[in-house]
Write a protein that holds these residues in place. Structure first.
Motif, PDB file in Angstrom:
ATOM      1  N   LEU A  31      -0.082   4.316   8.280  1.00 12.78           N
ATOM      2  CA  LEU A  31      -1.276   3.540   7.940  1.00 12.78           C
ATOM      3  C   LEU A  31      -1.011   2.556   6.810  1.00 12.78           C
ATOM      4  O   LEU A  31      -1.599   1.474   6.766  1.00 12.78           O
ATOM      5  CB  LEU A  31      -2.433   4.470   7.574  1.00 12.78           C
ATOM      6  N   ASN A  32      -0.125   2.922   5.887  1.00  8.65           N
ATOM      7  CA  ASN A  32       0.194   2.037   4.768  1.00  8.65           C
ATOM      8  C   ASN A  32       1.143   0.907   5.133  1.00  8.65           C
ATOM      9  O   ASN A  32       1.244  -0.068   4.397  1.00  8.65           O
ATOM     10  CB  ASN A  32       0.775   2.833   3.599  1.00  8.65           C
ATOM     11  N   THR A  33       1.837   1.031   6.236  1.00 10.76           N
ATOM     12  CA  THR A  33       2.857   0.028   6.572  1.00 10.76           C
ATOM     13  C   THR A  33       2.613  -0.708   7.882  1.00 10.76           C
ATOM     14  O   THR A  33       3.351  -1.631   8.199  1.00 10.76           O
ATOM     15  CB  THR A  33       4.254   0.680   6.626  1.00 10.76           C
ATOM     16  N   THR A  34       1.585  -0.342   8.626  1.00  7.50           N
ATOM     17  CA  THR A  34       1.333  -1.007   9.903  1.00  7.50           C
ATOM     18  C   THR A  34       1.087  -2.502   9.718  1.00  7.50           C
ATOM     19  O   THR A  34       0.457  -2.919   8.749  1.00  7.50           O
ATOM     20  CB  THR A  34       0.144  -0.375  10.652  1.00  7.50           C
ATOM     21  N   SER A  74      -4.738  -5.607   6.892  1.00  6.25           N
ATOM     22  CA  SER A  74      -5.124  -6.958   6.528  1.00  6.25           C
ATOM     23  C   SER A  74      -5.780  -6.996   5.160  1.00  6.25           C
ATOM     24  O   SER A  74      -6.670  -6.186   4.881  1.00  6.25           O
ATOM     25  CB  SER A  74      -6.099  -7.520   7.556  1.00  6.25           C
ATOM     26  N   PRO A  75      -5.385  -7.938   4.331  1.00  7.39           N
ATOM     27  CA  PRO A  75      -6.081  -8.117   3.055  1.00  7.39           C
ATOM     28  C   PRO A  75      -7.385  -8.896   3.229  1.00  7.39           C
ATOM     29  O   PRO A  75      -8.109  -9.102   2.271  1.00  7.39           O
ATOM     30  CB  PRO A  75      -5.074  -8.915   2.220  1.00  7.39           C
ATOM     31  N   HIS A  76      -7.687  -9.304   4.463  1.00  6.75           N
ATOM     32  CA  HIS A  76      -8.843 -10.160   4.725  1.00  6.75           C
ATOM     33  C   HIS A  76     -10.049  -9.428   5.305  1.00  6.75           C
ATOM     34  O   HIS A  76     -11.142  -9.974   5.318  1.00  6.75           O
ATOM     35  CB  HIS A  76      -8.448 -11.290   5.680  1.00  6.75           C
ATOM     36  N   TYR A 108      -5.723  -0.007  11.434  1.00  4.62           N
ATOM     37  CA  TYR A 108      -4.460   0.288  12.096  1.00  4.62           C
ATOM     38  C   TYR A 108      -4.282  -0.454  13.423  1.00  4.62           C
ATOM     39  O   TYR A 108      -3.230  -0.346  14.055  1.00  4.62           O
ATOM     40  CB  TYR A 108      -4.288   1.795  12.321  1.00  4.62           C
ATOM     41  N   PHE A 109      -5.305  -1.215  13.840  1.00  5.46           N
ATOM     42  CA  PHE A 109      -5.199  -2.017  15.060  1.00  5.46           C
ATOM     43  C   PHE A 109      -6.036  -3.262  14.883  1.00  5.46           C
ATOM     44  O   PHE A 109      -7.113  -3.220  14.279  1.00  5.46           O
ATOM     45  CB  PHE A 109      -5.705  -1.230  16.280  1.00  5.46           C
ATOM     46  N   TYR A 110      -5.554  -4.366  15.425  1.00  3.78           N
ATOM     47  CA  TYR A 110      -6.290  -5.624  15.361  1.00  3.78           C
ATOM     48  C   TYR A 110      -5.922  -6.471  16.567  1.00  3.78           C
ATOM     49  O   TYR A 110      -4.738  -6.638  16.865  1.00  3.78           O
ATOM     50  CB  TYR A 110      -5.952  -6.385  14.071  1.00  3.78           C
TER      51      TYR A 110
END
Length: 154
Positions: A44-47, A51-53, A150-152
């Motif tokens: 979860l920390n590296t996927t 997004s920072p947005h 974790y998904f976009y």
């Protein structure tokens, strides 16, 4: 914090880490203190989907106050709306599961952590949060828990 997540709440720790520095790292435990497997935390920390947005968070409203809570949000103070915009919040939405008062919040920003931190400095936000506190399950239903993305699919 109630209707906008805090950058300094324990579950949202605005510290930088991993591939997306503006996105909070996934904590090692959930609100219920259940351990999160290390492999899941690392994933979860590296996927690359982090997004920072975009920011999604949870709150918990008292079931006996849901109607009033929703009514208040039909009349959010104009100065509060302006502060959110000034601090960089866009596409801000709140969703409610009426059966138990679970609130899911979502917003977008150029830098979600910076937008949350900027709201902490807004006097109108302090007043709004004081007004909203009565609606939340205690002790921490008004402390937002930021969820890891974790998904976009753009």
């Amino acid at each position: 914090m109630t209707d906008s997540p805090t950058a300094d709440a324990p579950a949202t720790a605005a510290a930088t880490a991993g591939a997306a520095p503006a996105t909070p790292p996934v904590p090692n435990a959930t609100a219920a203190s259940a351990a999160v497997p290390a492999a899941l935390t690392e994933l979860l920390n590296t996927t690359s989907a982090r997004s920072p947005h975009r920011c999604c968070f949870l709150l918990h409203v008292r079931p006996d106050r849901l109607t009033e809570y929703v009514e208040v949000h039909q009349r959010v103070w104009e100065e509060m709306r302006q502060a959110l915009t000034r601090c960089g919040w866009r596409n801000y939405s709140l969703f409610l599961r009426p059966q138990d008062g679970l609130v899911i919040g979502y917003f977008e920003s150029d830098d979600a952590d910076a937008a949350m931190a900027a709201m902490e400095d807004e006097e109108v936000n302090t007043r709004w949060q004081a007004e909203m506190a009565r609606y939340f399950v205690q002790p921490d239903g008004g402390t937002s828990a930021v969820l890891p993305q974790y998904f976009y699919l753009p």
